[in-house]
Design a protein around this motif. Structure first.
Motif, mmCIF file in Angstrom:
data_model
loop_
_atom_site.group_PDB
_atom_site.id
_atom_site.type_symbol
_atom_site.label_atom_id
_atom_site.label_comp_id
_atom_site.label_asym_id
_atom_site.label_seq_id
_atom_site.Cartn_x
_atom_site.Cartn_y
_atom_site.Cartn_z
ATOM 1 N N LYS A 90 -4.283 5.891 8.325
ATOM 2 C CA LYS A 90 -5.498 5.538 7.586
ATOM 3 C C LYS A 90 -5.301 4.238 6.810
ATOM 4 C CE LYS A 90 -6.476 7.632 3.728
ATOM 5 N NZ LYS A 90 -6.872 8.661 2.741
ATOM 6 N N ILE A 91 -4.178 4.140 6.100
ATOM 7 C CA ILE A 91 -3.912 2.926 5.319
ATOM 8 C C ILE A 91 -3.739 1.731 6.246
ATOM 9 C CG2 ILE A 91 -2.295 1.812 3.750
ATOM 10 C CD1 ILE A 91 -4.047 3.875 2.428
ATOM 11 N N ALA A 97 0.834 -1.206 0.000
ATOM 12 C CA ALA A 97 0.000 0.000 0.000
ATOM 13 C C ALA A 97 0.867 1.254 0.000
ATOM 14 C CB ALA A 97 -0.930 0.004 1.212
ATOM 15 N N LEU A 129 -1.210 4.985 -4.904
ATOM 16 C CA LEU A 129 -2.539 5.553 -4.726
ATOM 17 C C LEU A 129 -2.694 6.917 -5.358
ATOM 18 C CD1 LEU A 129 -2.987 4.592 -0.964
ATOM 19 C CD2 LEU A 129 -3.645 3.279 -2.959
ATOM 20 N N TYR A 162 2.920 0.222 6.263
ATOM 21 C CA TYR A 162 1.953 1.071 6.949
ATOM 22 C C TYR A 162 1.166 0.303 8.007
ATOM 23 C CZ TYR A 162 2.793 4.601 3.359
ATOM 24 O OH TYR A 162 3.376 5.533 2.557
ATOM 25 N N GLN A 163 0.861 -0.946 7.730
ATOM 26 C CA GLN A 163 0.110 -1.719 8.711
ATOM 27 C C GLN A 163 0.933 -1.958 9.975
ATOM 28 O OE1 GLN A 163 -1.209 -5.597 7.393
ATOM 29 N NE2 GLN A 163 -2.886 -5.633 8.859
ATOM 30 N N GLU A 202 -12.920 6.425 3.140
ATOM 31 C CA GLU A 202 -12.808 4.967 3.050
ATOM 32 C C GLU A 202 -13.302 4.277 4.317
ATOM 33 O OE1 GLU A 202 -9.395 6.947 0.818
ATOM 34 O OE2 GLU A 202 -10.311 7.084 2.813
ATOM 35 N N ASP A 250 -3.276 -4.547 -2.084
ATOM 36 C CA ASP A 250 -3.564 -3.306 -1.383
ATOM 37 C C ASP A 250 -5.015 -3.344 -0.907
ATOM 38 O OD1 ASP A 250 -5.317 -2.101 -3.540
ATOM 39 O OD2 ASP A 250 -3.450 -2.360 -4.653
#
Length: 800
Positions: free
Chosen positions: A231-232, A55, A60, A201-202, A459, A293
């Motif tokens: 956010k991601i 991601a 994006l 990111y996670q 989202e 993603d």
């Protein structure tokens, strides 16, 4: 029986010489191909297990859009305005001016400093040395860090802290307007400077949760975290919901298949083949170097759904052949022969329809197109080839065959009633209703918006933790998280010249009077403040000096990010009220107008646009430009493929028209539900068309077959409903039930996609069963089809 007549007329085809090449290839070498399928399944399943999330920010955003190209070109001079997080530490017990709160803020700042991925040099907090206060005295400027080295938590030092905060100008940005919370800002590295690995990111989001929120939140301290990475990370966490809903969909599909086929084997085999298709797809993606993603992770379920759609047709055909007395081998072989051409046509239409998403220059959408197309390609092998081969061994149970035989020989009331859709009296009424629906869809769809229509992260649901945190920061601070950066480019050492500063000053005045702009900041802002301070705080001096030496002196201590090292770039920061589509349109329109008027080649140029709002604006423009072009291309490709197969414009109109009505109704529904066209919703329309065309192709193929056998249109449609029509209705309802569960997902975009896909699955099915025969009544000439069939038969007999 008309079905018997159909197969009796085909008997001359049953000679080995006349059997299609692919049929002979697969069914004469069943063991070999089953071993090949087994080997590929083991290998690709192992590969699928190793697929990783992906991601990246670059995926994006539209990298080829001028705004983004400008941002990337000047990225090193923008002080990480594109990717950062903000942590608001709230005191629930009074203001921030107490020792317990300040100690918690210090510990949180220190903890964040050591989290991998944080650009430590750019970290800002009341506890960092780069947050300073400045005041004008009789002796000139005085200043220092907001929290001095002498701070010890005593009442006296807290009073000094209060004074320093008021003098620092951080109220509304780092300190809440009500003094009950403060913010820690942390720019992020896209890649770890030590290892070179991409920021996960996670994992980073989990670090924030465990090392910040879980560790420091208590009755007196609350933590609020926002930013792209958070956010991601939350979206990636929501993927577990997608897996949960996928399992529910598989279970529902299996139960309904058992009910439909009255045969356990006929339910298990399609589900297994569709799951194999998903593993093949994921395995191939991993081999090609792709990851999953938050958007493309939904595609495997769609692949499963498409696989089930075609699998039901195969099972239906095998059962019908078995009902006519053929053994399981011949039944599977005839089913393959009857369906591999329309099946491949439908899947090719799906695949090419998905590939039209490549027109959108955003990596995440282009990867989604590739992901979906690979999934459709593997279905050709797993569901059109593997499934009939397996059925040639297991067959349909006796109870299943009897059930299909009974239904085929009976005259179901629903089928009888539905057949009147092709009646000369009813068909015109259906067409008028279709025209009315299309008109209503076009009328209400005119208000369809591009981009986000809500505040916060669209989202995620409004009541998600992230959006609640975002709402808290928006409500308590003056500076918005929705930032657009205009890059003012000059010759080297000219960013502080009077000509440049005057142009920036005029630009800020124009933009501050645009609806949706809360405020602006630039070198000019600093210069005016310093000039005022240098003149005993007299507000008459809050203006630009024409003296270049005074200008240079006024920006000597400008904060990092307001000019680059060689003074050839001076960003202007616009703080926006939100990132709604209309806000971004207004702001970019005014900024572009000003940039065009003040551009001096080689000397002065206003470049749009960086920051989160700049990225959103560029994304909206790319989607708006590609939306109609993509839809036109989807329908053009599907129409061409249908024409090549059926050699009839009339047939194409029968198949495509219901899809077009569904598309315009879907856009009207998006307006009604307040859903804008965005990265995650744009593919839904293409996906809906790609899957929906399957219904029309199967219905028309079977209808034309019965017409060639000499049946009238209504009688042919009745027989179609009793066979293929039943399978199409079952597939549409089953897929809709599977995706409607997404509505309860914790991820809002998955919820929206579930809602829209449910509508499209059902309406495409209704269109194929209701409107297609009505159109056929006016467009199809049965006598021409019969005449062509006779010529074909005579030519085939002559060739044999």
């Amino acid at each position: 029986m008309s079905t018997k007549h159909h197969h009796d007329s085909d008997n001359y085809i049953l000679t080995p010489e006349a059997e299609p090449f692919l049929e002979r290839l697969f069914f004469n070498n069943r063991i070999l191909f089953l071993l090949i399928f087994l080997g590929l399944t083991i290998f690709l399943t192992y590969s699928a297990i190793n697929i990783k999330p992906d991601a990246r920010l670059e995926k994006l955003i539209p990298l080829k859009h001028p705004y983004i190209m400008n941002m990337m070109e000047n990225r090193d001079s923008l002080d990480n305005l594109g990717n950062s997080i903000r942590i608001s530490v709230e005191s629930t017990d009074g203001t921030v001016f107490n020792a317990e709160y300040m100690e918690a803020l210090r510990l949180i700042t220190d903890e964040l400093f050591y989290i991998p991925g944080v650009d430590r040099a750019g970290l800002k907090s009341l506890w960092t040395a780069n947050v300073r206060w400045v005041e004008v005295t009789e002796e000139g400027f005085q200043g220092g860090p907001v929290i001095p080295p002498t701070y010890d938590g005593s009442e006296e030092s807290l009073d000094t802290l209060r004074q320093n905060i008021l003098r620092s100008g951080t109220v509304g940005s780092l300190v809440a307007n009500n003094f009950k919370s403060t913010i820690i800002q942390a720019p992020l590295f896209e890649k770890n400077p030590e290892t070179g690995e991409q920021l996960d990111y996670q994992a980073f989001s989990h670090e924030l949760e465990t090392r910040i929120r879980a560790k420091f939140e208590n009755d007196n301290i609350k933590v609020h975290i926002v930013g792209f990475a958070k956010k991601i990370g939350d979206l990636m966490d929501g993927i577990k919901d997608i897996g949960f809903f996928a399992l529910i969909a598989i279970a529902i599909t299996f139960v309904l298949l058992v009910w439909y086929a009255r045969c356990l084997k006929s339910a298990v085999i399609p589900v297994i083949c569709s799951i194999i298709a998903v593993f093949w797809q994921l395995g191939i993606l991993n081999l090609l170097g792709f990851g999953l993603d938050p958007y493309s992770v939904l595609v495997p379920f769609l692949v499963f759904a498409i696989g089930i759609s075609h699998g039901v047709q195969i099972i239906n055909a095998v059962a019908l052949e078995s009902a006519e007395g053929r053994n399981k081998f011949d039944a599977a072989r005839h089913a393959f022969r009857d369906l591999y051409v329309p099946g491949m046509l439908a899947l090719m239409s799906d695949g090419i329809g998905f590939l039209t998403l490549l027109l959108i220059q955003i990596d995440v959408i282009q990867e989604l197109a590739i992901t979906a197309s690979i999934g459709v390609a593997v279905i050709i092998f797993t569901n059109l080839v593997l499934l009939p081969l397996l059925m040639s061994y297991v067959g349909v149970s006796k109870s299943g065959v009897n059930y299909f035989k009974k239904n085929t020989e009976a005259e179901p009331k629903i089928a009888k009633i539905m057949s009147y859709c092709a009646h000369p009296t009813v068909a015109p009424i259906s067409i008028l209703i279709g025209i009315a629906l299309a008109g209503a869809g076009v009328y209400y769809g005119q208000d369809l918006k591009i981009g986000d229509l809500d505040k916060g992260a669209p989202e995620l649901h409004p009541d998600s933790r992230y959006n609640l945190d975002n709402a808290f920061i928006t409500d308590n601070y003056s500076t918005s998280a929705d930032v657009m950066v205009i890059m003012v480019k000059t010759e080297v050492e000219q960013c502080s010249s009077y000509q440049t500063m005057d142009a920036i000053d005029r630009f800020q005045w124009v933009m501050e009077n645009v609806e949706g702009v809360q405020g602006t900041a630039s070198l000019v802002t600093v210069s005016k403040i310093v000039s005022t301070g240098m003149n005993e705080g007299n507000l008459k001096w809050r203006s630009l000096s024409r003296n270049q030496q005074i200008l240079n002196s006024s920006i000597q201590r400008a904060p990092a990010g307001l000019l680059n090292a060689d003074c050839s770039l001076a960003p202007v920061i616009l703080f926006l009220a939100d990132h709604k589509a209309e806000t971004l349109e207004r702001v970019t329109a005014e900024a572009e107008k000003f940039a065009a008027e003040y551009k001096v080649d080689g000397e002065l140029e206003f470049l749009l646009a960086a920051g989160s709002a700049g990225i959103d604006a560029a994304t909206n423009q790319v989607i708006e430009a590609a939306q109609d072009r993509m839809l036109a291309f989807v329908y053009a490709v599907v129409s061409i493929l249908c024409f090549i197969t059926f050699r009839s414009i009339r047939a194409v109109l029968c198949i495509i028209t219901p899809l077009g009505i569904t598309s315009v109704l879907c856009e009207a529904l998006m307006v009604y539900k307040g859903i804008g066209v965005k990265v995650e919703t744009l593919p839904v329309i293409a996906l809906g068309v790609g899957i929906g065309v399957d219904y029309g192709i199967y219905i028309y193929t079977r209808l034309e077959t019965y017409i060639r056998d000499g049946l009238g249109l209504q009688a042919a449609y009745l027989e179609t409903l009793k066979t293929t029509g039943k399978a199409v209705a079952f597939t549409g309802v089953t897929l809709a039930i599977g995706v409607v569960t997404w509505v309860w997902s914790s991820i809002k975009f998955q919820s929206n996609m579930g809602f829209l896909l449910t509508f499209m699955f059902l309406w495409n099915m209704v269109g194929a069963l209701w409107l297609l025969p009505a159109l056929a009544r006016f467009l199809i000439r049965p006598e021409q089809i019969i005449a062509k069939e006779r010529i074909r038969q005579q030519k085939q007999i002559a060739d044999d």
